[in-house]
Design an enzyme around this catalytic site. Structure first.
Site, mmCIF file in Angstrom:
data_model
loop_
_atom_site.group_PDB
_atom_site.id
_atom_site.type_symbol
_atom_site.label_atom_id
_atom_site.label_comp_id
_atom_site.label_asym_id
_atom_site.label_seq_id
_atom_site.Cartn_x
_atom_site.Cartn_y
_atom_site.Cartn_z
ATOM 1 N N LEU A 104 -62.548 23.098 80.152
ATOM 2 C CA LEU A 104 -63.061 24.174 79.791
ATOM 3 C C LEU A 104 -62.607 24.711 79.269
ATOM 4 O O LEU A 104 -63.908 25.434 78.993
ATOM 5 C CB LEU A 104 -63.432 24.291 81.387
ATOM 6 N N GLY A 105 -61.281 25.474 79.347
ATOM 7 C CA GLY A 105 -60.421 26.177 78.367
ATOM 8 C C GLY A 105 -59.386 25.826 78.020
ATOM 9 O O GLY A 105 -58.906 24.728 78.751
ATOM 10 N N GLU A 106 -58.956 26.441 77.612
ATOM 11 C CA GLU A 106 -57.069 26.722 77.126
ATOM 12 C C GLU A 106 -57.016 27.762 77.002
ATOM 13 O O GLU A 106 -57.186 28.957 76.135
ATOM 14 C CB GLU A 106 -57.361 26.193 75.565
ATOM 15 N N GLY A 107 -55.760 28.061 77.196
ATOM 16 C CA GLY A 107 -55.443 29.350 76.572
ATOM 17 C C GLY A 107 -53.220 29.411 76.557
ATOM 18 O O GLY A 107 -52.969 27.808 76.003
ATOM 19 N N GLY A 133 -51.809 26.786 79.221
ATOM 20 C CA GLY A 133 -52.488 26.061 79.911
ATOM 21 C C GLY A 133 -53.890 25.503 79.232
ATOM 22 O O GLY A 133 -54.721 26.130 78.684
ATOM 23 N N GLU A 134 -54.346 24.481 80.607
ATOM 24 C CA GLU A 134 -55.579 24.621 79.973
ATOM 25 C C GLU A 134 -56.139 24.116 81.202
ATOM 26 O O GLU A 134 -55.816 24.330 82.364
ATOM 27 C CB GLU A 134 -55.901 23.261 79.788
ATOM 28 N N VAL A 135 -57.606 23.993 80.915
ATOM 29 C CA VAL A 135 -58.896 24.442 82.520
ATOM 30 C C VAL A 135 -60.135 23.100 82.311
ATOM 31 O O VAL A 135 -60.235 22.968 81.334
ATOM 32 C CB VAL A 135 -59.432 24.907 82.262
ATOM 33 N N ASP A 150 -62.198 41.304 84.915
ATOM 34 C CA ASP A 150 -62.768 40.640 83.287
ATOM 35 C C ASP A 150 -64.234 40.017 84.110
ATOM 36 O O ASP A 150 -64.337 38.586 84.391
ATOM 37 C CB ASP A 150 -62.145 39.169 83.300
#
Ligand SMILES: *[C@@H]1O[C@H](CO)[C@@H](O)[C@H](O)[C@H]1NC(C)=O
Ligand SMILES: *[C@@H]1O[C@H](CO)[C@@H](O)[C@H](O)[C@H]1NC(C)=O
Ligand SMILES: *[C@@H]1O[C@H](CO)[C@@H](O)[C@H](O)[C@H]1NC(C)=O
Length: 830
Positions: free
Chosen positions: A543-546, A549-551, A686
């Site tokens: 789903l995503g990445e930061g 870490g990752e989602v 957010d």
């Protein structure tokens, strides 16, 4: 600068030794910054009538400082007829102040607020306040024309004060912010006031001579009380009293004088009051002695001393030698013989028809400069000669170097050019560093060499504007999210003292800002989330990445066991459940791990039907995971993009539709979830459609992983590839002041509502660039009706648009609460 300072110091002492044409304070030299920019003035000595936020508190009103939001700003817009706002500086002791400097708000070069005009009030005792006036009686001082240039103004006349207030003045209602500095030196006389009969008028055949005290700052009735004025302004009168130093001064301007006909007792009595009991050595009285005009220095002086409540019985008497030969004005020095006093009353006896004084100064034992030049004159002169030689040598060397450099320049122009480029680039780098680190290092240096001198170049001059102050340097605020959060929450009244627990989050954002108080409440119990066997998770999609870490979107088997009954999930037994899995990278540092555990703690306490729920965790082994609900229809942004409003168009295109009442239903759920968060003092920071997940039957849950998704990277303003901010959803005060509150969440809700009514077909302010969006927030701050609001969506009824507009009210306190919003949308829907 250093050498020049030395030269001035030299001149001061030379002048003093050569017969003292100046008084104790020489206004031409007494121009040292008193410590706003240098830091010698402590934060606690800077106060204000009000502050816009914690980050625009009085202590940020230091000239050339960039900390906080880059200036002091009062809470209320300054109105032309409302002069209540002020920035106050306590100098801790009396100072002679000759110059003031002002500057607008820095805000990383984004500041736009400054004071076009201001007044100064001052006080010596903290209770009686005096408005400063120039010699023509004008109070208002012209201030800044922009936020970055420093404007210096001479105080003519100078003031003697311990407390100084800067009071912004405007001709129309506007926001002002100020950074200031005071220049001068300590007022060693310790004199707080002199009381004296008013000066008189001398009628010469050709013209009258006015011998009144034109700048006295006390009360003037028959005599002058509780003030200081021309006798302490540092300006000594000329030999011919009819001529003035002052360009616009009338004849006799520099002197205060009396005629013997008005004083049958034969003397004029002046009472001097001091800040404390002092051990007095001398009094110097600058007298005119133009005997051709019947003016002479006094014949005799009799002084009484008072240290506590009673006057000493035996006065001190002194008779200077009469001088009928030399008509020059002079200091008559009276030896006060180490009397201890906090008040002195002296009777000056007439030697002729007129007695004219222009300055009176006092020296006491605790006055350090006095000690030095009295006892060590010889040594000093020796030193001076040596210093003069050294200086001459330095000047010769400098001249020689200049000549040498010119020669070099001719010889190898090319080489020099190269050098110049490199030195310039180094300079700009250090400048960048400077803004970042909030000039701590440079300030430390400055405060070591306490006095940097401001030279009297003219009535006022401006420092050249520094390029750096104009650069849209936004990184200072955004690169340090933790700092930002602290600063931010400080401004919120009901948890002003709270430290903020700041979550880095796996996604590299810090979504929830939670006051520590709330955090404590939360951590009352242990984490009530169970460990989930990792092997039961099946990866479906990223789903995503930061940063940390990752989602992942996963299917979880047997999750039903981990959900208690309160879950209103409409899932059948044994069917795998869709979950979002936030995973911390195994190589994440300790801070990130701690934050992750904190986030788990916080998330585990959030229980609301409209907030994504934490289901389970994997923290027994690496990588750490947080398993949260996921909703089958994905996020609201994508969901609405795929749909069309009910109507013609949808019929033609055969696209799925969402009715207006379902749009409202989704909006009320978001409002309800936010109502819950705000009741816990949680600030989301957010809120946007990308952070809302859609389940069956238009159910909505608020999540927080929008930022980590590439899909939405365009919604975030990226600075140097590091910090990201959803500026199009952020309130003006979040962008400009870094202030995140429930009220700024309300602002974001307004934008979210706008997205919903537009079916997420358009980014907010899509016609504006990121920079223009930031400029627009500046317009919100200035509030001169030039700010652009998001337009009313086609589908949106007036009543709903009114709610949006109320969310974007400039004053955060006037925005509705989530409770009110929730109720209002429910009403519209029904
Ligand atoms: C002093 O005298 C001048 C000339 O008459 C006058 O303009 C001024 O107002 C007087 N100042 C005070 C403080 O009395
Ligand atoms: C005042 O100063 C003089 C000189 O330093 C000293 O001798 C004297 O004791 C002082 N007087 C008092 C009361 O302290
Ligand atoms: C004032 O001084 C003049 C000149 O010394 C003298 O002639 C006159 O008597 C004095 N007047 C008074 C009231 O003392």
């Amino acid at each position: 600068m250093k050498h020049l300072w030395d030269i001035h110091f030299l001149l001061l002492i030379l002048v003093y030794l050569l017969g003292g044409v100046t008084s104790q304070v020489n206004p031409g030299v007494c121009r040292y910054p008193l410590g706003m920019s240098g830091g010698q003035i402590q934060d606690e000595d800077i106060s204000a009538s009000s502050q816009w936020s914690e980050s625009t508190a009085a202590r940020y009103g230091r000239l050339d400082f960039e900390e906080g939001d880059g200036a002091w700003c009062p809470e209320i817009t300054v109105e032309p007829d409302n002069l209540k706002e002020f920035l106050q500086i306590d100098l801790r002791s009396l100072h002679f102040i000759t110059l003031v400097g002002t500057q607008g708000r820095h805000a990383g070069g984004m500041g736009n607020e400054f004071a076009q005009m201001y007044k100064i009030k001052y006080s010596r005792d903290g209770s009686r306040w005096i408005s400063w006036k120039n010699r023509q009686g004008k109070q208002v001082i012209e201030g800044n024309r922009n936020a970055y240039d420093i404007v210096l103004k001479d105080l003519e006349p100078p003031i003697i004060a311990r407390y100084v207030r800067f009071m912004p003045v405007t001709d129309h209602s506007m926001n002002v912010c100020m950074r200031v500095e005071l220049y001068g030196c300590e007022w060693l006389d310790g004199l707080v006031s002199y009381n004296v009969p008013v000066g008189e008028q001398m009628n010469l055949p050709a013209y009258p001579v006015y011998l009144n005290d034109s700048v006295y700052d006390g009360a003037i009735i028959y005599s002058m009380t509780e003030g200081l004025g021309q006798l302490t302004d540092g300006v000594c009168g000329l030999d011919d009293f009819t001529v003035s130093h002052e360009r616009n001064g009338w004849p006799g301007y520099d002197y205060v004088g009396w005629n013997n006909e008005s004083f049958p007792s034969g003397f004029v009595e002046i009472m001097f009051e001091f800040d404390r009991i002092r051990n007095f050595t001398t009094m110097k009285v600058h007298c005119n002695n133009m005997f051709s005009r019947h003016v002479k220095a006094f014949r005799q002086v009799v002084c009484y001393f008072r240290s506590d409540s009673d006057w000493e019985a035996t006065p001190l008497s002194f008779s200077p030698a009469a001088d009928e030969k030399n008509p020059t004005a002079r200091f008559v020095i009276v030896n006060l013989a180490n009397h201890m006093a906090s008040a002195i009353k002296c009777q000056f006896y007439f030697a002729d028809a007129w007695m004219l004084f222009s300055e009176i100064t006092f020296q006491s034992e605790d006055d350090p400069t006095h000690k030095v030049d009295d006892s060590n004159t010889r040594i000093l002169i020796g030193c001076l000669v040596a210093i003069i030689f050294i200086l001459v040598a330095i000047i010769v060397i400098m001249l020689w170097r200049q000549v040498w450099q010119k020669m070099l320049e001719k010889a190898s122009r090319q080489m020099l050019d190269d050098e110049l480029t490199t030195s310039l680039s180094i300079q700009s780098e250090t400048l960048g560093y400077h803004t970042h680190n909030q000039s701590n290092t440079t300030n430390a240096q400055e405060s070591n060499s306490t006095y940097e001198h401001i030279f009297p170049l003219g009535p006022d001059y401006q420092e050249p504007s520094r390029l750096i102050s104009k650069l849209p340097e936004f990184s200072q605020r955004t690169e340090e999210p933790s700092k930002q959060a602290n600063m931010v929450q400080d401004g919120v009244p009901h948890y002003a003292e709270a430290d903020v627990v700041n979550l880095q989050g796996v996604t590299g954002s810090n979504t929830y800002a939670i006051p520590a108080v709330t955090m404590d409440l939360l951590s009352g119990k242990d984490v009530a989330v169970e460990e989930f066997p990792r092997k039961l998770l099946t990866f479906k999609e990223k789903l995503g990445e930061g940063q940390f870490g990752e989602v992942h979107l996963c299917e979880a088997e047997g999750m039903q066991e981990f959900m208690n009954k309160e879950f209103l999930f409409d899932i059948t037994e044994d069917e795998p459940v869709l979950v979002a899995v936030k995973m911390l990278r195994s190589d994440a540092n300790k801070n990130a791990r701690n934050d992750f555990l904190k986030e788990i703690k916080i998330m585990s306490r959030l229980k609301d039907p409209n907030i994504i729920r934490l289901l389970a965790v994997c923290i027994h082994s690496d990588p750490f995971c947080m398993i949260t609900e996921y909703m089958e229809n994905g996020d609201l942004n994508q969901f609405l993009s795929r749909h069309e409003p009910e109507g013609h168009l949808a019929l033609l295109s055969n696209a799925p539709t969402v009715s207006f009442s379902n749009l409202c239903y989704m909006a009320t759920q978001i409002a309800s979830g936010m109502k819950y968060l705000s009741s816990l003092n949680f600030v989301h920071r957010d809120l946007a459609t990308r952070n809302c997940l859609v389940g069956k039957k238009y159910t909505i849950k608020i999540a927080d992983f929008g930022m980590s998704r590439n899909l939405y990277s365009g919604d975030y303003y990226r600075i140097q590839g590091r910090a990201v901010l959803p500026i199009r959803w952020m309130s003006w005060e979040s962008i400009l002041l870094g202030k995140f509150t429930t009220a700024s969440d309300v602002w974001a809700f307004g934008v979210t509502l706008w997205e919903i009514l537009n079916f997420c077909k358009e980014q907010p302010y899509s016609q504006l660039t990121d920079e223009q969006v930031i400029e627009n927030t500046g317009e919100f701050f200035r509030d001169q009706k030039r700010q652009i609001y998001l337009p009313q969506p086609v589908l949106c009824p007036d009543s709903l648009y009114k709610i949006m507009l109320s969310c974007w009210r400039r004053n955060a306190k006037e925005r509705p609460s989530f409770q009110e919003i929730h109720r209002a949308i429910l009403e519209i829907q029904s």
